[in-house]
Design a protein around this motif. Structure first.
Motif: not given
Length: 273
Positions: A222-223, A216-217, A211, A214, A237
């Motif tokens: 959460k990335l 924001n993540k 992916n 991001s 991560y």
């Protein structure tokens, strides 16, 4: 003719050689680079200590803090964007802040229980490579781009500064050479089948992840992504860049990742695709 080559001098130290003739086939593009080179070189007094240019060849050193020594701790590779010239000159990642104080990177990792190194430039490297520190992890540190750029000169700082200096297309060519280097490093550092990388910069994350990075993540821990390399699964991560280290969000994200890694090791939360 290779664009970028790496020659190992000793554990943790490499000589890098960038061939501008191979990088720029078009003389016009090389001329554009040369016009920007002087401004880049003068943007930080450390640059002249780090770079040696002979015609269209630029040599500089690279510190790859990836210990050859092994133990039973969980291995983690931290990958940043590119080093600052003062860190390259001192041969220590995140050597110090602009005012000479201990860098936030080491202070926060100590606070969060990742690694506890002494703030002594003469001791930090030997302590790190000897694995003589308190941590549940065996840690390695490297970068996406070995070419240093100033951390304080805003117009030339970080990977964006490299993009400005080389141009987008040329930096993509350099990236391909760096990716091969990192992949070899990954397969050598991790002895077991589960590999964990923490990327503290978007190019470092995007180098491997399925992916796209991001922020924001990343700020909420959460990335992540799973990648297969030579038949081995590894999880990467993504976290915010190091300028966020003092923020609560960054520290919470790192603690969440730490918990996740430790749970996976004990089998509480196994890797799944």
């Amino acid at each position: 003719m290779d664009i970028l080559t790496f020659r190992k001098i000793k554990q943790g130290t490499y000589e890098c050689e960038l061939n501008l003739n191979a990088l720029y086939k078009d003389e016009t593009e090389l001329e554009k680079f040369n016009k920007k080179w002087i401004a880049f070189l003068n943007s930080d007094h450390w640059n002249k200590k780090v770079f040696k240019r002979d015609g269209n060849t630029i040599k500089y050193s690279h510190k790859s803090w990836v210990p050859e020594k092994n133990d039973n701790r969980i291995p983690i590779l931290i990958v940043a964007g590119n080093p600052a010239p003062q860190s390259t000159s001192e041969d220590v990642y995140y050597a110090f802040e602009t005012n000479g104080s201990e860098h936030r990177f080491w202070k926060i990792l100590r606070k969060l229980g990742f690694i506890d190194l002494p703030f002594d430039l003469k001791l930090m490297k030997s302590t790190f490579f000897d694995l003589d520190y308190v941590s549940p992890f065996r840690i390695g540190i490297d970068v996406t781009f070995t070419f240093p750029s100033s951390a304080s000169a805003q117009s030339w700082s970080g990977v964006q500064g490299l993009q400005k200096l080389f141009g987008v297309k040329a930096l993509e060519k350099i990236f391909l050479s760096e990716k091969v280097r990192i992949q070899k490093l990954v397969t050598g550092f991790f002895k077991d089948n589960i590999v964990t990388i923490i990327a503290v910069q978007k190019d470092a994350y995007n180098m491997f992840a399925k992916n796209t990075y991001s922020l924001n993540k990343a700020v909420i821990g959460k990335l992540s992504s799973i990648y297969d390399l030579e038949g081995r699964d590894f999880r990467i991560y993504g976290v915010p860049p190091t300028r966020w280290m003092y923020t609560t969000k960054m520290q919470s994200a790192l603690l969440q990742i730490k918990k996740d890694i430790l749970n996976k090791k004990t089998g509480k939360n196994k890797l799944s695709k």
